[in-house]
Design a protein around this motif. Structure first.
Motif, PDB file in Angstrom:
ATOM      1  N   VAL A  76       1.980  -6.468 -11.661  1.00 42.04           N
ATOM      2  CA  VAL A  76       2.296  -6.531 -10.232  1.00 42.04           C
ATOM      3  C   VAL A  76       3.161  -7.763 -10.009  1.00 42.04           C
ATOM      4  O   VAL A  76       2.704  -8.894 -10.180  1.00 42.04           O
ATOM      5  CB  VAL A  76       1.021  -6.615  -9.363  1.00 42.04           C
ATOM      6  CG1 VAL A  76       1.387  -6.761  -7.897  1.00 42.04           C
ATOM      7  CG2 VAL A  76       0.155  -5.401  -9.582  1.00 42.04           C
ATOM      8  N   PHE A  81       3.709  -7.534  -4.585  1.00 45.66           N
ATOM      9  CA  PHE A  81       2.488  -8.017  -3.932  1.00 45.66           C
ATOM     10  C   PHE A  81       2.742  -8.360  -2.468  1.00 45.66           C
ATOM     11  O   PHE A  81       1.990  -7.940  -1.586  1.00 45.66           O
ATOM     12  CB  PHE A  81       1.938  -9.236  -4.681  1.00 45.66           C
ATOM     13  CG  PHE A  81       0.715  -9.814  -4.053  1.00 45.66           C
ATOM     14  CD1 PHE A  81      -0.517  -9.194  -4.203  1.00 45.66           C
ATOM     15  CD2 PHE A  81       0.790 -10.963  -3.283  1.00 45.66           C
ATOM     16  CE1 PHE A  81      -1.652  -9.718  -3.610  1.00 45.66           C
ATOM     17  CE2 PHE A  81      -0.340 -11.496  -2.689  1.00 45.66           C
ATOM     18  CZ  PHE A  81      -1.564 -10.871  -2.850  1.00 45.66           C
ATOM     19  N   SER A  84       3.481  -5.286  -0.369  1.00 47.10           N
ATOM     20  CA  SER A  84       2.234  -4.548  -0.140  1.00 47.10           C
ATOM     21  C   SER A  84       1.347  -5.238   0.883  1.00 47.10           C
ATOM     22  O   SER A  84       0.676  -4.573   1.681  1.00 47.10           O
ATOM     23  CB  SER A  84       1.482  -4.365  -1.461  1.00 47.10           C
ATOM     24  OG  SER A  84       2.218  -3.555  -2.334  1.00 47.10           O
ATOM     25  N   LEU A 108       0.593  -0.988  -3.820  1.00 42.95           N
ATOM     26  CA  LEU A 108       0.920  -1.661  -5.083  1.00 42.95           C
ATOM     27  C   LEU A 108       1.416  -0.657  -6.120  1.00 42.95           C
ATOM     28  O   LEU A 108       2.363  -0.924  -6.868  1.00 42.95           O
ATOM     29  CB  LEU A 108      -0.301  -2.404  -5.625  1.00 42.95           C
ATOM     30  CG  LEU A 108      -0.716  -3.678  -4.912  1.00 42.95           C
ATOM     31  CD1 LEU A 108      -2.005  -4.217  -5.512  1.00 42.95           C
ATOM     32  CD2 LEU A 108       0.377  -4.730  -4.977  1.00 42.95           C
TER      33      LEU A 108
END
Length: 182
Positions: A76, A81, A84, A108
């Protein structure tokens, strides 16, 4: 785009979730926000997912990837991140904190697809598929619950209604006191 393995993996991930959603709504544990007319279906299943993917996966992740170091944690990236987090925050503000929490992991995953394939249309197609399945399962379960629980609700309403619980005035005592018929 649709032939991508990521699309089919997304479908495999979504199927058990749809079954769980159907079960929770059927059992009355979850109250759905189910679209009941065709305009709502088109908006929630097609228009919003396309707009969200081009805004969050296309625009925001693109901007964040220019300004953040490309590293991350467990596949990720920082841009995924933060996009999201903003995606979830928008859902918290527009719907509820439960919805915002529920869309974080799928967001994600969609960001991960975007980074692996560099395809926003694939993310949009996946999002459309997920919303279609979610709202179809919620709507069918809600309608099934209405059909199967309606007679029980009517019977309970007849016997538990407030007007049946009120006490009626005693006419005999009123007649003894001389108020009736005098």
């Amino acid at each position: 785009m649709i032939r991508s393995i990521y699309f089919f993996v997304s479908l495999a991930i979504a199927l058990p979730i749809w079954v769980i959603i159907y079960g929770l709504v059927s059992a009355g544990c979850l109250t759905p926000v189910a679209p009941f007319d065709w305009q709502a279906w088109v908006s929630l299943v097609v228009v919003f997912p396309i707009a969200e993917e081009y805004i969050f996966r296309g625009l925001l992740m693109g901007l964040f990837s220019k300004y953040f170091y490309p590293g991350g944690f467990l596949q990720v990236t920082r841009s995924n991140f933060f996009a999201s987090c903003i995606f979830s925050a928008v859902h918290v503000l527009s719907q509820s904190w439960v919805t915002g929490f529920a869309v974080f992991l799928p967001s994600l995953y969609l960001g991960w697809i975007r980074e692996k394939t560099n395809s926003v249309p694939l993310c949009a197609a996946t999002h459309i598929l997920w919303n279609f399945g979610f709202f179809l399962a919620a709507t069918l379960a809600y309608r099934w619950r209405q059909i199967t629980h309606y007679p029980t609700a009517v019977i309970l309403a007849r016997y538990d209604s407030p007007h049946r619980l009120r006490k009626r005035p005693k006419r005999a005592s009123a007649k003894i006191n001389g108020k009736i018929g005098s």
